[in-house]
Design an enzyme around this catalytic site. Structure first.
Site, PDB file in Angstrom:
ATOM      1  N   ASP A  51      25.542  26.278  51.109  1.00 40.70           N
ATOM      2  CA  ASP A  51      26.798  26.494  51.851  1.00 40.70           C
ATOM      3  C   ASP A  51      27.976  26.530  50.862  1.00 40.70           C
ATOM      4  O   ASP A  51      28.869  27.371  50.965  1.00 40.70           O
ATOM      5  CB  ASP A  51      27.049  25.357  52.856  1.00 40.70           C
ATOM      6  CG  ASP A  51      25.967  25.226  53.913  1.00 40.70           C
ATOM      7  OD1 ASP A  51      26.238  25.498  55.083  1.00 40.70           O
ATOM      8  OD2 ASP A  51      24.833  24.838  53.568  1.00 40.70           O
ATOM      9  N   GLU A  74      34.364  27.945  56.295  1.00 41.84           N
ATOM     10  CA  GLU A  74      33.966  26.737  57.031  1.00 41.84           C
ATOM     11  C   GLU A  74      34.057  25.482  56.175  1.00 41.84           C
ATOM     12  O   GLU A  74      34.506  24.440  56.658  1.00 41.84           O
ATOM     13  CB  GLU A  74      32.510  26.897  57.522  1.00 41.84           C
ATOM     14  CG  GLU A  74      31.956  25.588  58.068  1.00 41.84           C
ATOM     15  CD  GLU A  74      30.584  25.711  58.703  1.00 41.84           C
ATOM     16  OE1 GLU A  74      29.976  26.793  58.647  1.00 41.84           O
ATOM     17  OE2 GLU A  74      30.139  24.692  59.268  1.00 41.84           O
ATOM     18  N   THR A 122      22.639  25.968  59.207  1.00 44.64           N
ATOM     19  CA  THR A 122      22.311  25.026  58.118  1.00 44.64           C
ATOM     20  C   THR A 122      21.249  24.016  58.546  1.00 44.64           C
ATOM     21  O   THR A 122      20.377  23.643  57.763  1.00 44.64           O
ATOM     22  CB  THR A 122      23.592  24.286  57.647  1.00 44.64           C
ATOM     23  OG1 THR A 122      24.527  25.268  57.223  1.00 44.64           O
ATOM     24  CG2 THR A 122      23.310  23.342  56.516  1.00 44.64           C
TER      25      THR A 122
END
Ligand code: AMP
Ligand code: MG
Ligand code: MG
Length: 337
Positions: A51, A74, A122
């Site tokens: 991420d 994000e 995720t």
């Protein structure tokens, strides 16, 4: 192409290669087995090295080419020097050659907001990794998919993972790119893994075969890892013939446009603007709709709150039916944006 392509075409042409690079990062971190997992708000809200690196790569690459665009990612990351090998500066020629919808022809960088989910799904990514590495498998198999349970379970979850880059103008999503890094996993690591889908409202969407669910079947797709009673009550109220529980907002929109699901129903405030901007643009580009559970549109200006507080309802067609089925008790449990 005549003259200099419009900004939005150049931005999507860049976002395509940038999303591909992010997808490659997501695969590389999985293969390394060192996920560097951090819990954000809780055990169901995770961040991994993939991420972090994918977001750094996407945001730095796009802001280098388009310095005045607002980019919202994000992940909350410290501002630091980005490694040069994370930068992607390619553009897809075929996108530059398409004609820009007239209404977007004169947009300026200052007017655009890019919403980035560097890795959507995720939770599923970490579960798949644990499954592969616990079994000592570690890597994507070299020669096609083993039929063992381990591979099947892990790779079904990896298919939930996407990279999302959404572009908004005037508060509306106008273009989006979705990369699915593990697409074609059945073919093994020797094959070219991954695919990229993109769309612009008024132009259309590309990189997949648009299909509707055959017949009148109501197939509802919803969360597999963020459910609760309100979420389930709302799914049941749709009187579905079938319910599919999978991870990822991007993945569920892919199911809608590929005829695997008729409605994405998620009566929860858990989804954020970076989850829905790119998917909404692509869905809209093929005539579909994404709203809250009241049937109202979300706005994607730079200053909006991130949470999609009144849930997510997305369809390719028959949107009004699904809105009309949402129970009052569910609406009361959610707040309008
Ligand atoms: P899901 O369908 O559960 O995979 O959720 C779609 C997207 O919304 C993913 O990016 C999730 O991380 C996010 N999401 C949904 N519910 C929650 C929640 N309760 N907490 C954090 N993120 C959530
Ligand atoms: Mg997400
Ligand atoms: Mg994410």
């Amino acid at each position: 192409m005549s003259g200099n392509p419009a900004l939005v075409m150049r931005l999507v042409a860049s976002a395509y290669t940038v999303a591909e690079k992010a997808g490659a990062i997501v695969r590389k971190v999985l293969n390394s087995g060192e996920l560097g997992i951090v819990a954000k708000t809780g055990a169901n809200d995770l961040q991994t090295l993939a991420d972090r690196l994918a977001q750094q790569s996407i945001c730095a690459s796009l802001s280098r080419c388009f310095p005045k665009i607002t980019i919202i990612g994000e992940e909350d990351l410290p501002a630091e020097e980005i490694q040069e090998d994370l930068i992607e500066n390619g553009q897809v020629e075929a996108i530059l050659h398409k004609s820009c919808p007239e209404e977007f022809g004169a947009l300026k960088e200052e007017e655009l907001v890019v919403w980035v989910d560097p890795l959507d799904g995720t939770k599923e990514y970490t579960e798949a990794s644990r499954c592969l590495h616990l079994q000592g498998v570690g890597q994507i198999p070299k020669k096609g998919l083993d039929t063992s349970q381990t591979y099947n379970t892990a790779f079904c979850l990896l298919d939930n993972v996407t990279v999302l880059i959404g572009i908004a103008y005037g508060g509306r999503p106008i273009a989006g790119v979705i990369n699915q890094p593990f697409y074609n996993y059945q073919l093994g690591a020797g094959a070219a893994l991954g695919r990229t889908m993109w769309g612009i409202v008024g132009l259309g969407a590309f990189g997949f075969q648009l299909q509707e669910v055959p017949g009148d079947r109501r197939i509802v797709t919803t969360t597999r890892s963020h459910s609760n009673k309100v979420v389930t009550d709302c799914v049941n109220a749709m009187e579905p013939h079938e319910v599919i529980r999978v991870g990822g907002a991007g993945n569920k929109i892919i199911q809608l446009v590929e005829g695997k699901a008729s409605a994405y129903v998620f009566a929860s405030p858990g989804c954020k603007k970076w989850d829905t901007c790119a998917p909404e643009a692509i869905l809209h580009a093929v005539g579909g709709k994404l709203t809250d559970m009241y049937g109202n549109a979300y706005h994607y200006d730079a200053d909006v709150k991130h949470m999609n507080s009144a849930g997510v309802l997305a369809t390719l067609c028959n949107h009004e039916y699904y809105v009309s089925r949402v129970p009052q008790s569910v609406l009361q449990a959610l707040k309008s944006d």
